[in-house]
Scaffold this motif. Sequence first.
Motif, PDB file in Angstrom:
ATOM      1  N   ARG A 275       0.854  -1.194   0.000  1.00 13.28           N
ATOM      2  CA  ARG A 275       0.000   0.000   0.000  1.00 13.28           C
ATOM      3  C   ARG A 275       0.891   1.245   0.000  1.00 13.28           C
ATOM      4  O   ARG A 275       2.062   1.198   0.347  1.00 13.28           O
ATOM      5  CB  ARG A 275      -0.920   0.028   1.238  1.00 13.28           C
ATOM      6  CG  ARG A 275      -1.944  -1.084   1.283  1.00 13.28           C
ATOM      7  CD  ARG A 275      -3.025  -0.771   2.330  1.00 13.28           C
ATOM      8  NE  ARG A 275      -2.457  -0.572   3.653  1.00 13.28           N
ATOM      9  CZ  ARG A 275      -2.331  -1.541   4.563  1.00 13.28           C
ATOM     10  NH1 ARG A 275      -2.733  -2.778   4.271  1.00 13.28           N
ATOM     11  NH2 ARG A 275      -1.822  -1.292   5.748  1.00 13.28           N
ATOM     12  N   TYR A 276       0.283   2.369  -0.358  1.00 16.94           N
ATOM     13  CA  TYR A 276       0.985   3.653  -0.285  1.00 16.94           C
ATOM     14  C   TYR A 276       0.773   4.229   1.117  1.00 16.94           C
ATOM     15  O   TYR A 276       0.064   5.214   1.296  1.00 16.94           O
ATOM     16  CB  TYR A 276       0.451   4.619  -1.345  1.00 16.94           C
ATOM     17  CG  TYR A 276       0.788   4.226  -2.759  1.00 16.94           C
ATOM     18  CD1 TYR A 276       2.042   4.498  -3.300  1.00 16.94           C
ATOM     19  CD2 TYR A 276      -0.150   3.576  -3.559  1.00 16.94           C
ATOM     20  CE1 TYR A 276       2.355   4.139  -4.607  1.00 16.94           C
ATOM     21  CE2 TYR A 276       0.149   3.212  -4.863  1.00 16.94           C
ATOM     22  CZ  TYR A 276       1.406   3.498  -5.379  1.00 16.94           C
ATOM     23  OH  TYR A 276       1.716   3.135  -6.675  1.00 16.94           O
ATOM     24  N   ASP A 277       1.408   3.620   2.116  1.00 19.68           N
ATOM     25  CA  ASP A 277       1.154   4.043   3.494  1.00 19.68           C
ATOM     26  C   ASP A 277       2.420   4.468   4.233  1.00 19.68           C
ATOM     27  O   ASP A 277       2.387   4.648   5.441  1.00 19.68           O
ATOM     28  CB  ASP A 277       0.444   2.929   4.269  1.00 19.68           C
ATOM     29  CG  ASP A 277       1.161   1.591   4.171  1.00 19.68           C
ATOM     30  OD1 ASP A 277       2.309   1.567   3.668  1.00 19.68           O
ATOM     31  OD2 ASP A 277       0.564   0.578   4.579  1.00 19.68           O
ATOM     32  N   ASN A 278       3.522   4.632   3.504  1.00 18.00           N
ATOM     33  CA  ASN A 278       4.756   5.064   4.156  1.00 18.00           C
ATOM     34  C   ASN A 278       5.032   6.521   3.787  1.00 18.00           C
ATOM     35  O   ASN A 278       5.344   6.822   2.632  1.00 18.00           O
ATOM     36  CB  ASN A 278       5.930   4.188   3.729  1.00 18.00           C
ATOM     37  CG  ASN A 278       7.156   4.405   4.594  1.00 18.00           C
ATOM     38  OD1 ASN A 278       7.271   5.414   5.272  1.00 18.00           O
ATOM     39  ND2 ASN A 278       8.065   3.457   4.572  1.00 18.00           N
ATOM     40  N   PRO A 279       4.954   7.455   4.741  1.00 18.61           N
ATOM     41  CA  PRO A 279       5.052   8.889   4.418  1.00 18.61           C
ATOM     42  C   PRO A 279       6.448   9.479   4.593  1.00 18.61           C
ATOM     43  O   PRO A 279       6.583  10.694   4.729  1.00 18.61           O
ATOM     44  CB  PRO A 279       4.091   9.500   5.432  1.00 18.61           C
ATOM     45  CG  PRO A 279       4.273   8.644   6.650  1.00 18.61           C
ATOM     46  CD  PRO A 279       4.552   7.249   6.144  1.00 18.61           C
ATOM     47  N   ILE A 280       7.494   8.666   4.574  1.00 17.70           N
ATOM     48  CA  ILE A 280       8.826   9.202   4.857  1.00 17.70           C
ATOM     49  C   ILE A 280       9.246  10.260   3.839  1.00 17.70           C
ATOM     50  O   ILE A 280       9.922  11.233   4.173  1.00 17.70           O
ATOM     51  CB  ILE A 280       9.865   8.061   4.922  1.00 17.70           C
ATOM     52  CG1 ILE A 280      11.228   8.582   5.365  1.00 17.70           C
ATOM     53  CG2 ILE A 280       9.959   7.353   3.580  1.00 17.70           C
ATOM     54  CD1 ILE A 280      11.257   9.160   6.744  1.00 17.70           C
ATOM     55  N   MET A 281       8.841  10.103   2.572  1.00 11.80           N
ATOM     56  CA  MET A 281       9.182  11.109   1.563  1.00 11.80           C
ATOM     57  C   MET A 281       8.123  12.201   1.597  1.00 11.80           C
ATOM     58  O   MET A 281       7.158  12.200   0.835  1.00 11.80           O
ATOM     59  CB  MET A 281       9.256  10.476   0.175  1.00 11.80           C
ATOM     60  CG  MET A 281      10.359   9.457   0.027  1.00 11.80           C
ATOM     61  SD  MET A 281      10.673   9.037  -1.697  1.00 11.80           S
ATOM     62  CE  MET A 281      11.278  10.595  -2.304  1.00 11.80           C
ATOM     63  N   SER A 282       8.299  13.150   2.503  1.00 18.12           N
ATOM     64  CA  SER A 282       7.252  14.159   2.704  1.00 18.12           C
ATOM     65  C   SER A 282       7.855  15.454   3.192  1.00 18.12           C
ATOM     66  O   SER A 282       8.968  15.487   3.730  1.00 18.12           O
ATOM     67  CB  SER A 282       6.231  13.660   3.725  1.00 18.12           C
ATOM     68  OG  SER A 282       6.845  13.436   4.976  1.00 18.12           O
ATOM     69  N   MET A 283       7.119  16.534   2.995  1.00 21.51           N
ATOM     70  CA  MET A 283       7.476  17.800   3.616  1.00 21.51           C
ATOM     71  C   MET A 283       6.707  17.913   4.930  1.00 21.51           C
ATOM     72  O   MET A 283       5.604  17.379   5.079  1.00 21.51           O
ATOM     73  CB  MET A 283       7.161  18.993   2.705  1.00 21.51           C
ATOM     74  CG  MET A 283       5.704  19.204   2.398  1.00 21.51           C
ATOM     75  SD  MET A 283       5.420  20.759   1.500  1.00 21.51           S
ATOM     76  CE  MET A 283       6.521  20.573   0.110  1.00 21.51           C
ATOM     77  N   PRO A 284       7.292  18.553   5.922  1.00 21.27           N
ATOM     78  CA  PRO A 284       6.652  18.627   7.232  1.00 21.27           C
ATOM     79  C   PRO A 284       5.462  19.578   7.236  1.00 21.27           C
ATOM     80  O   PRO A 284       5.369  20.478   6.403  1.00 21.27           O
ATOM     81  CB  PRO A 284       7.760  19.143   8.143  1.00 21.27           C
ATOM     82  CG  PRO A 284       8.640  19.935   7.232  1.00 21.27           C
ATOM     83  CD  PRO A 284       8.597  19.235   5.906  1.00 21.27           C
TER      84      PRO A 284
END
Length: 830
Positions: A275-284
């Motif tokens: 699933r697309y459930d890992n948010p590590i590549m994100s802006m805060p």
Amino acid sequence: MKRQALFSTALAVVLPAVIASKGFAATGTNTKSARAAKGHAAAGSTPAPTAASVLAPVKAPAARHYASGDAEEQVIVTGTRDPHARARDSISPVVVISAAQLKSTGQADLRDALTTLIPSLTRQTVGTGTANTIDSINMRGLTSNQTLILVDGKRRHTTSTVYYAPGPQQGTTPVDIDMIPVSEIDHIEVLEDGAAAQYGSDAIAGVINVILTHRKHGIQMSANNGGYYKGDGFTSKDYIGAGFALPNDGFFNLGADFKFQDHAIRGGWDKRTNRYDNPIMSMPRAVQVVLGYNMEYNVENGLTLYSFSTFGHKVADALQNFRTGVDVPGATFPTLFPNGYVPIIQTDETDYGVTVGFKGKAFLGFDFDLSTTYGGNHNDVNIANTGSQSFLQTYGYTPTEFHQTAYTATQWTNNLDFRRSFDTGILAGPLNFSIGAEYRYETYKIGAGDYDAYYISGAQGQHAIPPGLASTSSRDVTAGYIDVGTEFLKGWKADFAGRFEHYTDVGDTEIGKVSTRYDLNRYLAVRGTVSSGFRAPTLAEQNFSSLTESPTSASGVLGVHSPGARLLGARPLKPERSTSFSAGIILNPIPNMHVSLDAYQIDIRDRIVIGGVYGGAKAIEAMELSGLFFPSTSATATAQYETNGASTRTRGMDITATYLTNLGRYGRINWDAAVNFNQTNVRSVGTDLNGNTLLNAQQRSFLTSYMPRNKLIFGGRWTWGKLDFSVHETRYGRTTSNNTYWNDVPASMVNSVTQFLRWVQTPRFQTDLAIGYQVTPRLHATLGANNVGNAYPRKLPYAVQYLGSEIYNMDVQQMGLFGGYYYMQLDLSL
């Protein structure tokens, strides 16, 4: 936060319309204060350019070149002690960016606005943990450690938080440039030349000098609201600034900025959950308020009191890797998080600075400037939505929120400068003589986290700082300089600078700079510089430690004096030293066209970087010796520290060109183009006390190929009556990375510190568009899109995609990872 963002949007749309309906009259003029004659142009509101604004034979801004006023006659204060120095006559390459140009980019961050305008500036797009909340900027292929930030000529304090995420920025303690209110900025002068002899440590790559506004009347407001094409990352940047006249030709300016930024997530398909459930590549997600003032009061003839100050507060949430709860022993909390969880790094940052000084006439005809500046940064770091397996096993329960640490950095700087021009009667121009002294006191503190946050394994996601790694450090810095500049013959100018500095922790240094320029005629000029530089290791570099945990691995950075670092062969840090050469040509081949070319070479010896990396059992032993414990020995592990790891040579070239096309009754077009070519080579790599090399292939490439080999910005702005339209194309050159293996490889290669996949990120293109309309004489509206084509970097090969979700390389400093961004901006002057 959403309510605040919606309120900001409503205010941006409704307030200007209400004000416009009241029928306020136009101003549209740009007056200059008395101080402008000394190098600080006053702010104004002139959305259309003057012809002279593109006629200056000076290094022109790379994009949206339509600053108000006469850029040809722009007086500058950066890189010169000449009180009458103009941008077009600069001995060193100086880029002048106006407040109008910053607004024209549509960027909510000052950092991103500058990197959009100037090719030699780069930035890390996204980091991890606390590194994801710092706005830092790099110049000419070097890092923020080698770039000095000034505010009205006074040294700016750095952030207290070390940027520990992998990449070129790793281990740096930059100035958080977004803590300077845009509402108080008149223009920015970027000196693209080594200037350590003039300004001291850190100015190896160049200097960014933020010049504050000196308005005596009027109110300026701006509201920028936008989001990404994907429907996330809503951002609102709003500000208001007001100017007031004081008696005796003084002024007082007050400004306030508000910014809200929501999460934007670009992770891929997580191989554990499909699933697309890992948010590590994100802006805060972040909420930030920054306040500032600037004032001058003429006490009496020849004596002026001045002061300026900033205060900023930012709270941010940075999302970490998703935990399924079944990947690694020590990360399972089935009662608290039966469906898995995402640890959240929470930062609460306070930043402040205040300057007070007197300037005027002193004895023997000298001008003097006496000032004191005190600034600091404090950052409380928590981690939430997680737990501690060790605490749970011992005490039968676990908190879900932990205080990890608190970083505090302060800087107290005192300056006394004297300057006088002498008419010798022999030389073609006056002899400008300057002499000055500086005393600086710096402190740095790392606070211990709560007991439950560092107990054995600590909180899953990030281990807290234990008492054994907490520290308080300080040092004194004293310096003196002398600077002499003149025009020997008609058209031939030169400047000589020398500086001495003493650090109580790393000793003495003497550095110097020689610059010259010769105007052969009105069409052609040449210039060049030879300089030496010096950068002392920061207190943070000497003391910082951290342990960051992902679902399957852990990575630690050890303070260089810690027991664990000594086990890994660490040596005490010593200063960096540099030698720089530059040569340039300025051309005015035809009317309305101006071209500049500046080549440079920067050699840095004993460069301070994160190095000395060890993996496996040795890394675990070193970390635990320093009081940082891994959640499980089955996790792959690395440990490293700050070190004088390498000597490097950076070579490059900046080329800029501007041209004005006059279309008569159909307006005019200001064309501009600029490109930076840059290449860094590692000339030598050191060894640790164990006899092992300090940098592996990945760390060497952090220095040499994680920043674009070139960056080109070109386009133009068409102004026709009340309408304006701009388009600019940015080409990011290739980067080459050495990536860590994670998937479909033998176990010995997973998170290896010796084997990497070399990956070339090919050049990428980004198009920015904006259309504006002068709704009323006081109200200007803009609709725009940055990266209108929704371009993304190339995806990494699956073998180096961590958990399958880190599909882009977050460590290189090329184009952004979040795709197209659209915005609406309203600018109002009263």
